[in-house]
Design a protein around this motif. Structure first.
Motif, short mmCIF file in Angstrom:
data_model
loop_
_atom_site.label_atom_id
_atom_site.label_comp_id
_atom_site.label_asym_id
_atom_site.label_seq_id
_atom_site.Cartn_x
_atom_site.Cartn_y
_atom_site.Cartn_z
N LEU A 110 0.83 -1.20 0.00
CA LEU A 110 0.00 0.00 0.00
C LEU A 110 0.87 1.25 0.00
O LEU A 110 0.67 2.16 -0.82
CB LEU A 110 -0.93 0.00 1.22
CG LEU A 110 -1.79 1.24 1.42
CD1 LEU A 110 -2.77 1.42 0.27
CD2 LEU A 110 -2.54 1.15 2.75
N LEU A 111 1.84 1.30 0.87
CA LEU A 111 2.73 2.45 0.96
C LEU A 111 3.54 2.62 -0.32
O LEU A 111 3.63 3.73 -0.88
CB LEU A 111 3.66 2.30 2.16
CG LEU A 111 4.62 3.43 2.44
CD1 LEU A 111 3.87 4.74 2.66
CD2 LEU A 111 5.47 3.11 3.66
N ARG A 112 4.09 1.54 -0.83
CA ARG A 112 4.91 1.61 -2.05
C ARG A 112 4.09 2.07 -3.25
O ARG A 112 4.52 2.94 -4.02
CB ARG A 112 5.56 0.25 -2.32
CG ARG A 112 6.51 0.27 -3.50
CD ARG A 112 7.39 -0.97 -3.57
NE ARG A 112 6.84 -2.18 -3.03
CZ ARG A 112 6.04 -3.01 -3.70
NH1 ARG A 112 5.70 -2.75 -4.94
NH2 ARG A 112 5.60 -4.12 -3.14
N VAL A 113 2.91 1.51 -3.43
CA VAL A 113 2.06 1.87 -4.57
C VAL A 113 1.60 3.32 -4.46
O VAL A 113 1.65 4.07 -5.44
CB VAL A 113 0.87 0.90 -4.71
CG1 VAL A 113 -0.15 1.41 -5.69
CG2 VAL A 113 1.37 -0.48 -5.13
N CYS A 114 1.19 3.73 -3.27
CA CYS A 114 0.75 5.12 -3.09
C CYS A 114 1.91 6.09 -3.34
O CYS A 114 1.71 7.13 -3.96
CB CYS A 114 0.19 5.32 -1.69
SG CYS A 114 -1.47 4.64 -1.48
N ALA A 115 3.10 5.74 -2.88
CA ALA A 115 4.26 6.61 -3.10
C ALA A 115 4.59 6.72 -4.58
O ALA A 115 5.04 7.76 -5.05
CB ALA A 115 5.46 6.08 -2.33
N THR A 116 4.34 5.66 -5.34
CA THR A 116 4.63 5.67 -6.77
C THR A 116 3.57 6.40 -7.57
O THR A 116 3.89 7.22 -8.43
CB THR A 116 4.76 4.22 -7.28
OG1 THR A 116 5.81 3.56 -6.57
CG2 THR A 116 5.05 4.19 -8.77
N TYR A 117 2.31 6.14 -7.28
CA TYR A 117 1.22 6.65 -8.13
C TYR A 117 0.47 7.85 -7.57
O TYR A 117 -0.24 8.52 -8.32
CB TYR A 117 0.23 5.52 -8.42
CG TYR A 117 0.83 4.42 -9.24
CD1 TYR A 117 0.90 4.52 -10.62
CD2 TYR A 117 1.34 3.27 -8.64
CE1 TYR A 117 1.46 3.51 -11.39
CE2 TYR A 117 1.90 2.26 -9.40
CZ TYR A 117 1.96 2.39 -10.76
OH TYR A 117 2.51 1.39 -11.51
N CYS A 118 0.59 8.12 -6.28
CA CYS A 118 -0.18 9.20 -5.66
C CYS A 118 0.69 10.35 -5.17
O CYS A 118 0.19 11.33 -4.63
CB CYS A 118 -1.00 8.66 -4.49
SG CYS A 118 -2.12 7.32 -4.93
N HIS A 119 1.98 10.23 -5.32
CA HIS A 119 2.90 11.28 -4.88
C HIS A 119 2.72 12.50 -5.77
O HIS A 119 2.51 12.38 -6.98
CB HIS A 119 4.34 10.78 -4.96
CG HIS A 119 5.31 11.68 -4.29
ND1 HIS A 119 5.83 12.79 -4.90
CD2 HIS A 119 5.83 11.65 -3.04
CE1 HIS A 119 6.65 13.40 -4.07
NE2 HIS A 119 6.67 12.72 -2.94
N PRO A 120 2.78 13.70 -5.21
CA PRO A 120 2.57 14.91 -6.02
C PRO A 120 3.59 15.08 -7.15
O PRO A 120 3.31 15.77 -8.13
CB PRO A 120 2.67 16.06 -5.02
CG PRO A 120 3.13 15.49 -3.75
CD PRO A 120 3.00 14.01 -3.81
N GLU A 121 4.74 14.46 -7.04
CA GLU A 121 5.74 14.57 -8.10
C GLU A 121 5.70 13.39 -9.07
O GLU A 121 6.56 13.28 -9.94
CB GLU A 121 7.13 14.70 -7.48
CG GLU A 121 7.29 15.99 -6.69
CD GLU A 121 8.64 16.10 -6.01
OE1 GLU A 121 9.53 15.29 -6.28
OE2 GLU A 121 8.79 17.03 -5.18
N ALA A 122 4.69 12.54 -8.95
CA ALA A 122 4.55 11.41 -9.88
C ALA A 122 4.27 11.95 -11.27
O ALA A 122 3.73 13.05 -11.44
CB ALA A 122 3.42 10.49 -9.43
N ASP A 123 4.62 11.18 -12.26
CA ASP A 123 4.37 11.58 -13.65
C ASP A 123 2.90 11.88 -13.86
O ASP A 123 2.04 11.24 -13.25
CB ASP A 123 4.78 10.46 -14.61
CG ASP A 123 6.28 10.23 -14.64
OD1 ASP A 123 7.02 11.18 -14.32
OD2 ASP A 123 6.70 9.12 -14.99
N GLU A 124 2.65 12.83 -14.72
CA GLU A 124 1.26 13.13 -15.07
C GLU A 124 0.64 11.86 -15.65
O GLU A 124 1.23 11.17 -16.46
CB GLU A 124 1.23 14.24 -16.11
CG GLU A 124 -0.15 14.80 -16.34
CD GLU A 124 -0.11 16.04 -17.22
OE1 GLU A 124 -0.95 16.11 -18.11
OE2 GLU A 124 0.77 16.89 -17.01
N GLY A 125 -0.51 11.53 -15.21
CA GLY A 125 -1.18 10.32 -15.67
C GLY A 125 -0.90 9.10 -14.81
O GLY A 125 -1.45 8.03 -15.05
#
Length: 92
Positions: free
Chosen positions: A6-21
């Motif tokens: 959960l933490l890893r996926v959120c950090a990858t996809y929900c982080h404000p600096e994640a790629d657009e999309g």
């Protein structure tokens, strides 16, 4: 949840600096029926919703304008699994 998917996926996809999309990519991943990692993610998300105080420290990995971690998790569930009811806290 020391090695929290959960933490890893959120950090990858929900982080404000994640790629657009990235968040849209997470929505697509969540719909994969036979993805073991996403099954683990969903199970951990369900447990976090049942006991938000025991959720991994998401505030370090993501920023959310939802007000608190429980509201973020509820929104995340609704976005990823719109046809399923949001799990509730234990005892409610």
């Amino acid at each position: 949840m020391t090695d929290s998917v959960l933490l890893r996926v959120c950090a990858t996809y929900c982080h404000p600096e994640a790629d657009e999309g990235a968040y849209d990519g997470l929505k697509r991943l969540a719909r994969r029926p036979d993805d073991a990692e996403m099954a683990q993610f969903k199970a951990e998300l369900r447990r976090a919703l049942a006991a938000p105080a025991e959720a991994p420290p998401l505030y370090r990995a993501v920023r959310y304008g939802d007000g608190d971690v429980e509201s973020f998790l509820r929104r995340l569930w609704r976005d990823l699994y719109p046809d399923e009811p949001v799990p509730s806290r234990s005892g409610r």
